[in-house]
Design an enzyme around this catalytic site. Structure first.
Site, PDB file in Angstrom:
ATOM      1  N   LYS A 121       0.790  -1.274  -0.079  1.00  0.00           N
ATOM      2  CA  LYS A 121      -0.044   0.113   0.081  1.00  0.00           C
ATOM      3  C   LYS A 121       0.717   1.342   0.052  1.00  0.00           C
ATOM      4  O   LYS A 121       2.129   1.389   0.590  1.00  0.00           O
ATOM      5  CB  LYS A 121      -0.942  -0.245   1.384  1.00  0.00           C
ATOM      6  CG  LYS A 121      -1.973   0.827   1.396  1.00  0.00           C
ATOM      7  CD  LYS A 121      -2.796   0.912   2.706  1.00  0.00           C
ATOM      8  CE  LYS A 121      -3.934   1.630   2.785  1.00  0.00           C
ATOM      9  NZ  LYS A 121      -4.692   1.290   4.118  1.00  0.00           N
ATOM     10  N   SER A 211      -9.524   1.347   3.355  1.00  0.00           N
ATOM     11  CA  SER A 211      -9.071   1.876   2.268  1.00  0.00           C
ATOM     12  C   SER A 211      -7.617   1.271   1.576  1.00  0.00           C
ATOM     13  O   SER A 211      -7.155   1.811   0.556  1.00  0.00           O
ATOM     14  CB  SER A 211      -8.037   3.205   2.902  1.00  0.00           C
ATOM     15  OG  SER A 211      -7.142   2.654   3.872  1.00  0.00           O
ATOM     16  N   SER A 235      -9.512  -1.069   7.730  1.00  0.00           N
ATOM     17  CA  SER A 235      -8.838  -0.839   6.250  1.00  0.00           C
ATOM     18  C   SER A 235      -8.205  -2.028   5.323  1.00  0.00           C
ATOM     19  O   SER A 235      -8.090  -1.904   4.031  1.00  0.00           O
ATOM     20  CB  SER A 235      -7.971   0.360   6.097  1.00  0.00           C
ATOM     21  OG  SER A 235      -8.695   1.298   6.001  1.00  0.00           O
TER      22      SER A 235
HETATM   23  N1  GLN Z   1     -12.736   3.726   7.412  1.00  0.00           N
HETATM   24  C1  GLN Z   1     -11.802   4.177   8.497  1.00  0.00           C
HETATM   25  C2  GLN Z   1     -11.520   5.472   8.296  1.00  0.00           C
HETATM   26  O1  GLN Z   1     -11.620   6.151   7.296  1.00  0.00           O
HETATM   27  C3  GLN Z   1     -10.672   3.236   8.696  1.00  0.00           C
HETATM   28  C4  GLN Z   1      -9.431   3.773   7.879  1.00  0.00           C
HETATM   29  C5  GLN Z   1      -8.429   2.655   8.076  1.00  0.00           C
HETATM   30  O2  GLN Z   1      -8.422   1.700   8.820  1.00  0.00           O
HETATM   31  N2  GLN Z   1      -7.117   3.084   7.607  1.00  0.00           N
HETATM   32  O3  GLN Z   1     -10.738   6.094   9.184  1.00  0.00           O
END
Ligand code: GLN
Length: 566
Positions: A121, A211, A235
């Site tokens: 990532k 994400s 994510s």
């Molecule tokens: N959806 C969550 C956020 O936007 C989790 C993001 C993540 O785990 N990086 O903060």
């Protein structure tokens, strides 16, 4: 040739079991990896060939927008080094200086990841490879060092294929909110989804979740065998679930965060996206460990070199948290949840209902803690040290303000604003301190259930299968995160390990997955239960068309593959 019905399994190179697959078919990357890569000859695939096929697959599926940077030259170089090790009969785990005469015989690789293509990532720092976090703010940032977890893979001889797409600074749950545009879920182009009546490939493609959607798409579309994601609220597990992968969020501190550009430091962990529980165990074994550069790392527990094939779940106690019957849970996911609970019970496990009463406050609590940490973390992007710098330089303050305005998207800016608000002196007690207390209660709920003897919790990972992009963007990032993170987020509050396992395809032909949550440092036990389920659930392999470029034309988007300067 691998028939489409065969499952894509195992990156284990010989230590564990696994279904065989002699070599790869001419076009696509071999689906089953238990015998790859092996020394050249014997009809088996060599590291260079494996790498080339992954790179070809990445190019063919460029329209998925999974990759931000493809490190082609470097990957081929690393693959040829791995090949040389295989041919010369040594691997990195046998140092030529100390073990020269004890090196394994030619063709016997020792490092389980030697020659295995992986992707990362784009919020993990990689030396001299652009690291963008899918943000204007970091465009052109070439870190001077490599994140510990990435370095560990490289040290094992794994081959870095490229950096993957994400929501800007990992803030999101769809991989739709980054500067490089949305990632498309490979299942959108699978026979299982496309061949259903009424599906229009141009408009009906579905999101990967996020994400870490680029990492999930890279593994699901066979462009990599392993990908690193990050997980602060779900994510890694969310896109893993929607792309039909095994995705592990390890115990907090088991893997180093050094070099992972932070979102919520107190919850962030590097995540592992792979095609089987065995693969996850292999990767975890390599990646775990104390790191002097990350003071939050913990001594790793003793772990088996690989998961046994005949796992006994008879003494396992499985908890079903009643609060996870959340509004919006799809009927099909609910049905899978019941089916898998029954399966475990029939296998000898005891299954019981448990209660995690404070879980319902997790999302709002996360909002406060996440934005507060974001406000602090993002302060370093001032236009002076990293990446983007605005032309506006009437004053230092004007430079800061203009840089942030130009560099960050609305999602990031709003979180910075909210976080600073919660941290104001007059609000600190009311919001930040309160949220910390609620976090403790959420963690204590888990602790109590595990203390009472439950070994693993079984829950859904997401509310349903992947949503069409056109539907997903009807809601804003915050609303979507609040909906998508309900089952994954509480685990981050408590720092516990959790893994998502695909269980079946929905009536739309898309993956449905469930989550297993375990005690801290019991990651391997969790993976053992995941493997037991995997052996019985027989989740089907993705059937991508032979001519993926046809799918690309139908998708109506040009493939966008950037090649690193290396
Ligand atoms: N959806 C969550 C956020 O936007 C989790 C993001 C993540 O785990 N990086 O903060």
């Amino acid at each position: 040739m691998v028939s489409p019905g065969q499952r894509q399994r195992h990156l284990d190179l010989g230590t564990g079991g696994g279904r065989g697959c002699e070599g790869a078919s001419s076009g696509a990357v071999c689906l089953c990896l238990c015998r790859c890569p092996r020394p050249c000859g014997g009809g088996r695939v060599s590291p260079t060939e494996l790498c080339t096929r992954c790179l070809e697959q990445v190019k063919r599926t460029g329209f998925l927008n999974a990759f931000v940077t493809v490190t082609e030259e470097q990957a081929l170089r690393q693959a040829s080094e791995a090949e040389r090790r295989f041919l010369e009969g040594r691997s990195l785990t046998a140092s030529p200086l100390t073990h020269r005469d004890r090196s394994p015989p030619p063709g016997k690789p020792r490092g389980p990841l030697d020659g295995i293509p992986f992707s990362v990532k784009d919020n993990f720092c990689t030396e001299n490879i652009e690291t963008t976090c899918a943000s204007h703010m970091l465009k052109g940032y070439f870190p001077p060092y490599t994140a510990t977890v990435v370095q560990k893979l490289l040290d094992q001889g794994a081959v870095l294929i490229g950096k993957t797409n994400l929501d800007e600074f990992a803030m999101g749950a769809g991989s739709t909110d980054g500067v490089f545009g949305p990632v498309r879920n490979p299942w959108s182009y699978s026979a299982q989804y496309r061949e259903r009546p009424g599906v229009d490939p141009r408009s009906d493609w579905v999101i990967t979740g996020g994400s870490s959607g680029g990492s999930a798409a890279a593994v699901a579309s066979l462009g990599s065998f392993l990908a690193l994601g990050s997980d602060s609220g779900g994510s890694t597990r969310n896109p893993g679930a929607l792309c039909g992968l095994v995705a592990l969020k390890p115990t907090y501190g088991l893997l180093s965060r050094h070099g992972l550009i932070p979102l919520v430091n107190s919850m962030d962990v590097p995540g592992i996206l792979v095609r089987s529980a065995d693969d996850a165990a292999t990767a975890l074994g390599v990646l775990r460990g104390l790191d002097v550069r990350d003071s939050t790392t913990i001594p790793p527990p003793a772990a088996p070199p690989h998961l046994p094939d005949d796992i006994d779940i008879a003494r396992i106690r499985v908890g079903i948290p009643k609060e996870y019957h959340a509004p919006g849970l799809s009927a099909e996911t609910l049905c899978q949840w019941g089916r898998v609970a029954d399966l475990l019970e029939r296998g000898g496990a005891s299954v019981e209902q448990v209660s995690l009463p404070h879980t319902q406050h997790s999302i709002v609590c996360y909002h406060v803690l996440c934005t507060a940490e974001v406000a602090s973390n993002m302060a370093r992007f001032d236009g002076l040290q990293y990446g983007h710098r605005s032309e506006v330089n009437d004053s230092t303050e004007a430079l800061y303000a203009a840089t942030c305005h130009e560099g960050f998207n609305d999602v990031v800016r709003r979180r910075i604003l909210a976080g600073n608000y919660f941290l104001l002196k007059r609000n600190y007690e009311r919001y930040f301190m309160k949220a910390q207390k609620v976090r403790r209660l959420i963690a204590q709920d888990f602790a109590r259930v595990f203390r009472d003897g439950v070994d693993v919790l079984l829950t859904p990972t997401t509310l349903g299968d992947a949503v069409r992009y056109c539907d997903f963007i009807q809601e804003d990032n915050r609303t979507r995160s609040a909906q998508e993170d309900v089952f994954t987020q509480p685990v981050n509050m408590a720092g516990l390990p959790a893994v998502t396992v695909p269980t079946a395809l929905s009536s739309r032909g898309l993956p449905i997955s469930l989550q297993l949550i375990g005690r801290a440092s019991h990651d391997w036990q969790l993976l053992g239960v995941a493997k037991w389920l995997e052996q019985r659930l027989e989740f089907p392999a993705i059937q991508l068309p032979q001519d993926v470029s046809q799918a690309e034309r139908e998708a109506g988007v040009p493939g966008r593959v950037r090649t690193s300067v290396l």
